[in-house]
Design a protein around this motif. Structure first.
Motif, mmCIF file in Angstrom:
data_model
loop_
_atom_site.group_PDB
_atom_site.id
_atom_site.type_symbol
_atom_site.label_atom_id
_atom_site.label_comp_id
_atom_site.label_asym_id
_atom_site.label_seq_id
_atom_site.Cartn_x
_atom_site.Cartn_y
_atom_site.Cartn_z
ATOM 1 N N CYS A 152 -0.488 5.162 -4.667
ATOM 2 C CA CYS A 152 -1.413 4.306 -3.919
ATOM 3 C C CYS A 152 -2.809 4.346 -4.543
ATOM 4 N N ALA A 154 -5.630 3.737 -3.247
ATOM 5 C CA ALA A 154 -6.744 4.008 -2.332
ATOM 6 C C ALA A 154 -7.621 5.133 -2.862
ATOM 7 N N CYS A 158 -5.159 9.014 -0.346
ATOM 8 C CA CYS A 158 -3.851 8.861 0.294
ATOM 9 C C CYS A 158 -2.747 9.473 -0.568
ATOM 10 N N CYS A 174 -0.111 1.660 -0.629
ATOM 11 C CA CYS A 174 1.076 2.060 0.111
ATOM 12 C C CYS A 174 1.395 0.999 1.154
ATOM 13 N N CYS A 179 -4.102 1.399 3.683
ATOM 14 C CA CYS A 179 -5.001 1.567 2.543
ATOM 15 C C CYS A 179 -5.473 0.225 1.979
HETATM 16 ZN ZN LIG Z 1 -2.275 4.629 0.621
#
Ligand SMILES: [Zn+2]
Length: 197
Positions: A152, A154, A158, A174, A179
């Motif tokens: 992910c 982010a 995350c 994700c 996110c």
């Molecule tokens: Zn995420």
């Protein structure tokens, strides 16, 4: 309400969903969903790797089995986060996945299932709660698509893992409403801050 109401199965493979059951890994407050063996069984039911009758038979408190399962989960995370970032998978984590897979295979039975044949487990051994994730990990490692395994994007930490099945391989987060939204909000905030200066 389910204990997993806030947990999304966005991994696209059981092993990655398993890795994601420790959420927000890179933040100051990682969220652990598997505190007990009963949690592990309930998660297996939630994730669809255990059917209801099996889950009902996997009772009791098995701290050793939970420890083994969480060790496998950590190894799966280390292997696939490395792959997702284009690095070599750590040898010790790979060895753990291999060892757990060998243990699962020792009690697995090849039987008709899905479109052909598949590994099935008959025993009600407590280990059954994690065996399917060892199989899933080796399946993804040997069959891929490893070039679609992603982390992910982010910034908040995350570190969710998923198989990007989008046509143009453009998936970055994700979940779009988790996110993905956070990233959008941050982008907008930066833009606003930028326009003021
Ligand atoms: Zn995420």
């Amino acid at each position: 309400m389910s204990a997993f109401a806030n947990l999304d199965l966005f991994g696209g493979a059981a092993c990655l969903d398993f890795a994601n059951s420790l959420d927000a890994r890179g933040t100051e407050r990682p969220e652990e969903y598997l505190h007990t063996y009963a949690d592990l069984v309930a998660w297996g039911r939630f994730a669809g790797v255990l059917d209801e009758p099996t889950a009902r038979r996997l009772t009791g408190d098995h701290p050793e089995v939970l420890r083994t399962a969480l060790g496998l989960r950590e190894a799966i995370f280390q292997v696939f986060v490395a792959i997702g970032r284009g690095r070599d998978a750590p040898a010790d984590a790979l060895a753990t996945v291999q060892a757990r897979y060998a243990e699962a295979m020792a009690v697995a039975r090849l039987a008709p299932g899905g479109d052909g044949f598949d590994w099935q487990f008959d025993a009600d051994d407590p280990g059954r709660a994690w065996w399917p994730m060892a199989v899933s990990a080796v399946r993804l490692l040997t069959g891929g698509p490893l070039d679609r395994v992603k982390v992910c994007a982010a910034e908040a930490g995350c570190i969710g893992l998923f198989v990007d099945t989008s046509k143009n391989r453009s998936r970055r987060w994700c979940t779009m409403d988790g996110c993905g939204v956070d990233a959008k909000v941050k982008r907008q905030a930066r833009r606003r801050a930028g326009s003021r200066s």
